[in-house]
Write a protein that holds these residues in place. Structure first.
Motif, PDB file in Angstrom:
ATOM      1  N   LYS A 109     -13.404 -76.771 -49.052  1.00 65.43           N
ATOM      2  CA  LYS A 109     -14.026 -78.081 -49.242  1.00 65.43           C
ATOM      3  C   LYS A 109     -15.342 -78.178 -48.464  1.00 65.43           C
ATOM      4  O   LYS A 109     -15.576 -77.418 -47.515  1.00 65.43           O
ATOM      5  CB  LYS A 109     -13.068 -79.186 -48.781  1.00 65.43           C
ATOM      6  N   ASP A 110     -16.175 -79.125 -48.855  1.00 61.73           N
ATOM      7  CA  ASP A 110     -17.425 -79.377 -48.148  1.00 61.73           C
ATOM      8  C   ASP A 110     -17.135 -79.665 -46.673  1.00 61.73           C
ATOM      9  O   ASP A 110     -16.191 -80.386 -46.330  1.00 61.73           O
ATOM     10  CB  ASP A 110     -18.146 -80.589 -48.746  1.00 61.73           C
ATOM     11  N   GLY A 111     -17.979 -79.125 -45.805  1.00 59.90           N
ATOM     12  CA  GLY A 111     -17.899 -79.435 -44.379  1.00 59.90           C
ATOM     13  C   GLY A 111     -16.634 -78.986 -43.695  1.00 59.90           C
ATOM     14  O   GLY A 111     -16.200 -79.600 -42.717  1.00 59.90           O
ATOM     15  N   SER A 112     -16.018 -77.909 -44.172  1.00 64.11           N
ATOM     16  CA  SER A 112     -14.722 -77.474 -43.623  1.00 64.11           C
ATOM     17  C   SER A 112     -14.828 -76.758 -42.283  1.00 64.11           C
ATOM     18  O   SER A 112     -13.831 -76.674 -41.551  1.00 64.11           O
ATOM     19  CB  SER A 112     -14.017 -76.545 -44.616  1.00 64.11           C
ATOM     20  N   PHE A 113     -16.011 -76.219 -41.946  1.00 62.92           N
ATOM     21  CA  PHE A 113     -16.116 -75.332 -40.781  1.00 62.92           C
ATOM     22  C   PHE A 113     -17.241 -75.749 -39.837  1.00 62.92           C
ATOM     23  O   PHE A 113     -18.267 -76.290 -40.255  1.00 62.92           O
ATOM     24  CB  PHE A 113     -16.353 -73.888 -41.246  1.00 62.92           C
ATOM     25  N   ASP A 114     -17.011 -75.464 -38.550  1.00 61.57           N
ATOM     26  CA  ASP A 114     -18.035 -75.700 -37.534  1.00 61.57           C
ATOM     27  C   ASP A 114     -19.031 -74.550 -37.466  1.00 61.57           C
ATOM     28  O   ASP A 114     -20.172 -74.735 -37.037  1.00 61.57           O
ATOM     29  CB  ASP A 114     -17.373 -75.877 -36.159  1.00 61.57           C
ATOM     30  N   ALA A 115     -18.597 -73.374 -37.882  1.00 62.59           N
ATOM     31  CA  ALA A 115     -19.479 -72.203 -37.878  1.00 62.59           C
ATOM     32  C   ALA A 115     -19.077 -71.287 -39.024  1.00 62.59           C
ATOM     33  O   ALA A 115     -17.888 -71.131 -39.314  1.00 62.59           O
ATOM     34  CB  ALA A 115     -19.391 -71.457 -36.545  1.00 62.59           C
ATOM     35  N   VAL A 116     -20.080 -70.713 -39.671  1.00 59.39           N
ATOM     36  CA  VAL A 116     -19.865 -69.720 -40.717  1.00 59.39           C
ATOM     37  C   VAL A 116     -20.675 -68.483 -40.343  1.00 59.39           C
ATOM     38  O   VAL A 116     -21.837 -68.590 -39.935  1.00 59.39           O
ATOM     39  CB  VAL A 116     -20.309 -70.236 -42.099  1.00 59.39           C
ATOM     40  N   THR A 117     -20.055 -67.336 -40.463  1.00 58.60           N
ATOM     41  CA  THR A 117     -20.744 -66.106 -40.108  1.00 58.60           C
ATOM     42  C   THR A 117     -20.427 -65.014 -41.120  1.00 58.60           C
ATOM     43  O   THR A 117     -19.370 -65.034 -41.762  1.00 58.60           O
ATOM     44  CB  THR A 117     -20.366 -65.657 -38.678  1.00 58.60           C
ATOM     45  N   ILE A 118     -21.349 -64.102 -41.266  1.00 58.83           N
ATOM     46  CA  ILE A 118     -21.139 -62.959 -42.148  1.00 58.83           C
ATOM     47  C   ILE A 118     -21.864 -61.768 -41.535  1.00 58.83           C
ATOM     48  O   ILE A 118     -23.033 -61.870 -41.153  1.00 58.83           O
ATOM     49  CB  ILE A 118     -21.633 -63.251 -43.584  1.00 58.83           C
ATOM     50  N   SER A 119     -21.156 -60.665 -41.391  1.00 63.75           N
ATOM     51  CA  SER A 119     -21.726 -59.461 -40.780  1.00 63.75           C
ATOM     52  C   SER A 119     -21.717 -58.318 -41.781  1.00 63.75           C
ATOM     53  O   SER A 119     -20.651 -57.919 -42.275  1.00 63.75           O
ATOM     54  CB  SER A 119     -20.923 -59.056 -39.526  1.00 63.75           C
ATOM     55  N   PHE A 120     -22.898 -57.832 -42.097  1.00 71.02           N
ATOM     56  CA  PHE A 120     -23.065 -56.659 -42.981  1.00 71.02           C
ATOM     57  C   PHE A 120     -22.413 -56.882 -44.343  1.00 71.02           C
ATOM     58  O   PHE A 120     -21.879 -55.964 -44.942  1.00 71.02           O
ATOM     59  CB  PHE A 120     -22.513 -55.396 -42.303  1.00 71.02           C
ATOM     60  N   GLY A 121     -22.443 -58.124 -44.816  1.00 69.11           N
ATOM     61  CA  GLY A 121     -21.850 -58.425 -46.106  1.00 69.11           C
ATOM     62  C   GLY A 121     -22.781 -59.154 -47.059  1.00 69.11           C
ATOM     63  O   GLY A 121     -22.623 -59.056 -48.273  1.00 69.11           O
ATOM     64  N   LEU A 122     -23.738 -59.889 -46.522  1.00 68.28           N
ATOM     65  CA  LEU A 122     -24.632 -60.658 -47.384  1.00 68.28           C
ATOM     66  C   LEU A 122     -25.400 -59.743 -48.331  1.00 68.28           C
ATOM     67  O   LEU A 122     -25.662 -60.094 -49.479  1.00 68.28           O
ATOM     68  CB  LEU A 122     -25.598 -61.480 -46.531  1.00 68.28           C
TER      69      LEU A 122
END
Length: 230
Positions: A109-122
């Motif tokens: 859902k919208d606004g579900s997380f305080d932080a989003v991260t992606i490592s070597f995947g984008l």
């Protein structure tokens, strides 16, 4: 298996990572000459997860990248579109809420997380801009994004040596240590075609992220991009 082409057909990329799941972390440590662990530590510091926060770790694979956030007390969701990676991760960390998901159509859902991260995947996502918009959508106002991705060394002579390593040394090393060396030929080619640091920062801004900045790791081999959802 034929390695995934650079137009990033999702089923091909997912199959490629299914094949390398069992030895993925070991292979990364070998091919990065031990730098992968330092990069993960830098990501953990940049995300700065806190107790009670909600962190989404995209392209989490076996959740090696997710563990520092969970250890800091954050509710951490490892998400990946490779079923093989998710199965391997669940065997190692059965208590973690592994979730199958496509970065361009996240199942949250919208606004579900305080932080989003992606490592070597984008770099492996079919539509980078759609993924950046989706990451913003599922981030709460005031939340943050941290992207760790291969980039372009800033010093010319070092860049030349690095590109030689990618195209000449990496494939034979991958054949020696990886269960699917074609995946690492794709890796080398995809790194060379990836946007440089300012170009990726501009795409973050276009996707609606504010306070976008980056810093280089290992001379620009890797860059950490950050942004805030206002």
């Amino acid at each position: 298996m034929t390695r995934a082409s650079l137009d990033k057909q999702p089923h091909e990329v997912a199959a490629m990572f299914d094949d390398v799941a069992a030895k993925y972390d070991l292979t990364n440590d070998v091919l990065s000459l031990g730098q992968a662990r330092l990069w993960r530590k830098a990501v953990a510091q940049a995300v700065d997860a806190r107790p009670g926060e909600r962190v989404l770790d995209l392209a989490a694979g076996t959740a090696t990248s997710s563990m520092p956030f969970a250890a800091a007390g954050a509710y951490t969701v490892p998400c990946d579109f490779s079923q093989g990676m998710l199965r391997e991760g669940k065997q190692r960390h059965p208590w973690m809420p592994f979730t199958a998901g496509d970065a361009t159509k996240l199942p949250f859902k919208d606004g579900s997380f305080d932080a989003v991260t992606i490592s070597f995947g984008l770099r492996n996502v079919q539509d980078t801009d759609a993924a950046l918009r989706e990451m913003r959508r599922v981030t709460a106002p005031g939340g943050r994004v941290v992207i760790c991705e291969f980039s372009h060394p800033t010093w010319g002579p070092f860049r030349t040596v690095y590109e030689e390593y990618l195209m000449r040394a990496l494939p034979p090393v991958a054949r020696a240590v990886s269960s699917s060396p074609d995946a690492y030929v794709y890796l080398a080619e995809s790194i060379q075609t990836w946007p440089d640091q300012p170009a990726l920062a501009a795409r973050l801004q276009q996707a609606g992220w504010a306070k976008v900045a980056w810093r280089n790791l290992t001379g620009g081999i890797v860059a950490l991009h950050r942004g805030v959802r206002e």
